[in-house]
Design a protein around this motif. Structure first.
Motif, mmCIF file in Angstrom:
data_model
loop_
_atom_site.group_PDB
_atom_site.id
_atom_site.type_symbol
_atom_site.label_atom_id
_atom_site.label_comp_id
_atom_site.label_asym_id
_atom_site.label_seq_id
_atom_site.Cartn_x
_atom_site.Cartn_y
_atom_site.Cartn_z
ATOM 1 N N UNK A 114 0.830 -1.302 -0.137
ATOM 2 C CA UNK A 114 0.036 0.182 -0.055
ATOM 3 C C UNK A 114 0.960 1.318 -0.167
ATOM 4 N N UNK A 115 0.320 2.252 0.249
ATOM 5 C CA UNK A 115 0.867 3.689 0.019
ATOM 6 C C UNK A 115 0.823 4.524 1.156
ATOM 7 N N UNK A 116 1.839 5.297 1.192
ATOM 8 C CA UNK A 116 1.714 6.286 2.499
ATOM 9 C C UNK A 116 2.415 7.773 1.678
ATOM 10 N N UNK A 117 1.662 8.802 1.969
ATOM 11 C CA UNK A 117 1.948 10.104 1.190
ATOM 12 C C UNK A 117 1.945 11.211 2.135
ATOM 13 N N UNK A 118 2.547 12.173 1.781
ATOM 14 C CA UNK A 118 2.628 13.441 2.373
ATOM 15 C C UNK A 118 1.549 14.309 2.256
ATOM 16 N N UNK A 124 14.973 16.213 -4.201
ATOM 17 C CA UNK A 124 13.694 15.616 -4.060
ATOM 18 C C UNK A 124 13.135 14.878 -5.082
ATOM 19 N N UNK A 125 12.703 13.639 -4.822
ATOM 20 C CA UNK A 125 12.526 12.669 -5.793
ATOM 21 C C UNK A 125 10.950 12.316 -5.695
ATOM 22 N N UNK A 126 10.515 11.628 -6.847
ATOM 23 C CA UNK A 126 9.116 11.581 -7.338
ATOM 24 C C UNK A 126 8.376 10.578 -6.319
ATOM 25 N N UNK A 127 9.015 9.216 -5.950
ATOM 26 C CA UNK A 127 8.470 8.153 -5.594
ATOM 27 C C UNK A 127 9.471 7.167 -4.879
ATOM 28 N N UNK A 183 13.586 6.801 3.074
ATOM 29 C CA UNK A 183 13.388 7.943 2.093
ATOM 30 C C UNK A 183 11.985 8.701 2.424
ATOM 31 N N UNK A 184 11.162 8.148 2.904
ATOM 32 C CA UNK A 184 9.911 8.817 3.276
ATOM 33 C C UNK A 184 10.173 9.601 4.458
ATOM 34 N N UNK A 185 10.799 9.119 5.451
ATOM 35 C CA UNK A 185 10.974 9.833 6.910
ATOM 36 C C UNK A 185 12.022 11.001 6.600
ATOM 37 N N UNK A 186 13.109 10.675 5.680
ATOM 38 C CA UNK A 186 13.851 11.656 5.490
ATOM 39 C C UNK A 186 13.614 12.755 4.629
ATOM 40 N N UNK A 187 12.104 12.738 4.183
ATOM 41 C CA UNK A 187 11.467 13.781 3.780
ATOM 42 C C UNK A 187 11.905 14.285 2.101
ATOM 43 N N UNK A 188 12.407 12.896 1.516
ATOM 44 C CA UNK A 188 13.029 13.229 0.133
ATOM 45 C C UNK A 188 11.842 12.788 -0.835
ATOM 46 N N UNK A 189 10.952 12.316 -0.396
ATOM 47 C CA UNK A 189 9.673 11.572 -1.440
ATOM 48 C C UNK A 189 8.151 12.316 -0.908
ATOM 49 N N UNK A 202 9.805 8.454 15.168
ATOM 50 C CA UNK A 202 10.376 7.736 13.996
ATOM 51 C C UNK A 202 10.152 8.578 12.495
ATOM 52 N N UNK A 203 9.060 9.211 12.707
ATOM 53 C CA UNK A 203 8.794 9.987 11.186
ATOM 54 C C UNK A 203 8.358 11.432 11.963
#
Lengths: 309, 448
Positions: free
Chosen positions: B152-156, B200-203, B275-281, B299-300
């Motif tokens: 599944x997916x997580x998004x900002x 910053x990257x797309x996914x 990558x998600x918690x580093x804020x680059x996607x 952790x995030x």
């Protein structure tokens, strides 16, 4: 006849039978036999069993049914391996890895040994000890540690060298070299130590005689240093070539065993034997690797014998 | 008399203490009843051990959950089972590995037990099919669904709902930025946010970790775009894997992979979450079992603005809309060589109870128990549980036959060559894979 039979020279005194102490040869056998049995069970038997399996079709994860699993198929596994175009890419990649890593280690290790041996500075012992440290670490830990260093997003390798976000780990065009770098970092001290041992054994008077003859630095190196250290360098070369040819732990730790990993033979052997459980195919590949290693080592040993003469 | 030095006394005392304590603990363990469960090294295994303390309190039987890193998890238990080891009483094994262990005789047949205890009525039918049944459709069961899971997916949310981003996106693509309603929209969003110049990257999606990461992402896009991996009953591959739908799915994966951060060629769950918690996607795909780390502020740092969604639907080339998610998760099987099968069955009886399933869900485990799954208590327990429920309705699994690992390795190598390394085309990759798979099935005797 029992090997542990008591000596016939026992004698009786006052009605009491006295045995002579166990003979040396009996004692020797007593100590050696358990080791030999252990070696046969854990080394020799698997060797012959895997040789047998390499001529069959067999998967260890399936139930053993004689005639079905394993089923004898002659040399089919060997011909399948040798006619697979992919395997030649793996041979070439492995050879490239061996040449680059062992070559780098020999040049750097011998160079460092010359520098350390000839210089006389305070803390020389400490520096030598520090240089040896990478060699003392577990290769798996080294691999995982360098995987973090190499990470293009938060690793320190690119940052310290100011290289931007270069992908050293999952880019197939580059990750073979990233493993070579780590191998050189880890095993150069091994060559260095052997070279220092060789350099220490060169008699001083050879250099003194050369100096009287006003020999140049290069001539002394070429005619005295190198020939005298050569046998030990060959030993280092043999050990490192064998190790580099079957390298598994470093690539597994740094890049893993996925499709982007360099096509090294040992990784492929692991994948076919323990991931897809093609045990017999893996056995045949293992034997092909063994033959290559023996052949290469024999050439080096021939030169080593020549050097000793 | 010769004096004994102080260091020698210290060494002798230490050795005696270690030996004494080891013997004492060994005897203590030998006296008490316990079972050992083997699972992968991840948070759900910790939750299981924690929840099982209630079982220990009820019965006095201790539960030890042994964990092995994911990369070697399957190899480790396969090796132990081949050696007919009784090291573990229960294995929470991967769904696709069930056929392998059933054919090998390593798992106990639970068919009668499952009917007697009405597991077939209380757990979701799909979970029973994928985690417990082999061969599929045979009605023979060898596991109890333990941990349900799917990609599944997580998004900002902060980035997706930012007015500037929304306006710029609408201007560029002609529709509103929001939770993806299709895989095509998801790719547009990835392209929109992809800005390597500013790190910053797309996914964040999976590459190939050597196990099943690439295959799991690939299969869900193949299915969603109208392709199939093959016919699970006849083992036919030609006409399923090399169809237009499958080609479109793999081409999509290749195109989406252009927007991942550097170093994602071998990415699996850690890199995706990192990558998600580093804020680059702006969004990342992962198994739901790894989402607790994203919902935790410790952790995030973006936990408060993190949203979740299930794999989106896609209208295929044939005009049909399909929605699929790759199945993760595992079933709990009793090991044939266990000397404590009676205790293992006691644990299973306790585990399938509705109250235990609710405790399991609350602890962070993903239940497959139908009533628990549908309860408001479960759905409101975490921000991603509604996504889990949706995913459980659209999941589908890889091959579960004993040759699954060979199919997996072949597929990953061939598809990675195109998706990650950029060699050839999707059509060439799938044609090659079809041929390889046909020869694997042929060699295994499925076409005889």
């Amino acid at each position: 006849m029992s090997i542990f039979k008591r000596s016939k020279e026992n004698h009786t005194r006052n009605g009491q039978v006295y045995y002579r102490p166990m003979r040396d040869i009996t004692l020797l056998r007593l100590f050696i036999f358990p080791t030999i049995i252990l070696l046969i069970v854990i080394n020799v038997f698997p060797l012959f069993w895997s040789l047998f399996l390499s001529f069959s079709r067999y998967s260890a994860k399936m139930p053993n049914i004689w005639g079905k699993n394993p089923r004898m198929i002659g040399t089919a596994n060997y011909s399948r391996i040798l006619t697979d175009p992919d395997i030649w890419i793996r041979f070439i990649t492995t050879a490239k890895y061996v040449v680059l890593s062992v070559g780098g280690e020999m040049i750097l290790g011998f160079g460092l040994a010359l520098l350390i041996f000839r210089s006389n500075f305070k803390g020389k012992g400490l520096i030598t000890t520090l240089l040896v440290l990478p060699m003392t670490m577990s290769p798996v830990i080294v691999g995982l540690m360098w995987q973090l260093f190499y990470d293009p997003n938060w690793g320190s390798f690119n940052y310290l060298l100011g290289l931007g976000r270069i992908d050293w780990v999952s880019d197939p065009a580059r990750n073979l070299y990233s493993i070579v770098i780590v191998d050189i970092w880890m095993w150069t001290p091994f060559v260095m130590l052997l070279s220092i041992a060789g350099l220490s054994a060169i008699p001083r008077y050879l250099y003194e005689a050369a100096e009287i003859d006003r020999a140049s630095w290069w001539l002394k190196f070429w005619k005295i240093t190198l020939p005298m250290v050569y046998p030990l360098l060959l030993v280092a070369l043999i050990f490192r070539t064998i190790e580099a040819f079957k390298i598994f732990d470093l690539p597994m730790g740094i890049v893993g065993r996925g499709a982007v990993a360099p096509r090294l033979l040992a990784l492929h052997l692991y994948n076919v034997s323990f991931v897809t459980w093609k045990t017999s195919y893996g056995s045949a590949l293992g034997y092909i690797m063994l033959i290559i290693i023996i052949a290469t080592t024999s050439i080096f040993i021939k030169y080593l014998k020549k050097a000793k003469q | 008399m010769k004096k004994i030095s102080l260091p020698s006394v210290a060494v002798i005392l230490s050795v005696s203490l270690i030996v004494g304590l080891s013997l004492a603990s060994h005897q203590a363990l030998a006296k008490e009843e316990f079972i050992t469960i083997h699972w992968a090294q991840w948070a759900p295994a910790d939750y299981l051990e924690k929840v099982s303390r209630d079982f220990t309190a009820e019965t006095g039987i201790k539960v030890i959950v042994e964990q092995t890193p994911w990369e070697t998890f399957v190899q480790k238990y396969n090796t132990e089972l081949i050696a007919k080891s009784d090291a573990w009483d229960i294995i929470v094994g991967d769904s696709q590995d069930i056929g392998n262990n059933v054919v090998g005789g390593h798992y106990v047949d639970l068919t009668n037990w499952i009917t007697e205890h009405e597991v077939d009525k209380t757990f979701t039918p799909a979970s029973l099919t994928y985690y417990a049944e082999y061969p599929k459709g045979s009605g023979k069961y060898y596991a109890v669904p333990c941990e349900g899971d799917a990609l599944a997916w997580a998004y900002r949310k902060d980035l997706f709902e930012d007015p500037d981003n929304m306006a710029a996106f609408e201007k560029k693509y002609g529709y509103s930025l929001g939770v993806p309603k299709s895989w095509d929209m998801l790719k547009d969003i990835a392209e929109f946010f992809h800005d390597p110049a500013n790190d910053f990257y797309g996914v964040a999606i999976y590459g190939d970790n050597g196990y099943d990461s690439l295959a799991m992402f690939a299969e869900q896009v193949i299915w969603s775009f109208g392709g199939e991996l093959g016919n699970y009953s006849t083992y036919k591959v030609d006409g399923y894997l090399n169809t237009e739908g499958a080609i479109a799915g793999i081409k999509y994966y290749h195109d989406l992979f252009q927007f991942v951060p550097p170093g994602f060629g071998n990415a699996f769950y850690i890199k995706s979450n990192d990558a998600f918690v580093a804020g680059i996607v702006p969004m990342s795909c992962n198994y739901l079992a790894f989402f607790p780390g994203l919902a935790n502020k410790a952790t995030n740092e973006y936990a408060d603005v993190t949203g979740y969604f299930a794999c989106p639907p896609q209208v295929g080339l044939d005009g049909v809309e399909r929605q699929f998610a790759a199945l993760g998760g595992q079933g709990a099987s009793v090991v044939s060589y266990s000397k404590k099968k009676d205790l293992a069955f006691k644990w299973l009886e306790w585990f399938i109870r509705p109250d235990t399933q609710m405790k399991w869900a609350k602890a962070g485990g993903y239940t497959c128990h139908a009533d628990t799954l549908a309860s408001d208590e479960f759905l409101n327990a975490t921000p991603y549980n509604p996504t889990f429920k949706t995913s459980m309705e659209i999941f589908k699994d890889w091959w579960a036959c004993p040759e699954y690992d060979e199919l997996l390795r072949t597929f990953s190598e061939i598809i990675a060559d195109y998706v990650i390394k950029g060699n050839g085309t999707a059509e060439q990759a799938l044609d090659k894979c079809t041929e390889k798979w046909k020869s694997i099935f042929e060699e295994a005797g499925y076409y005889d």
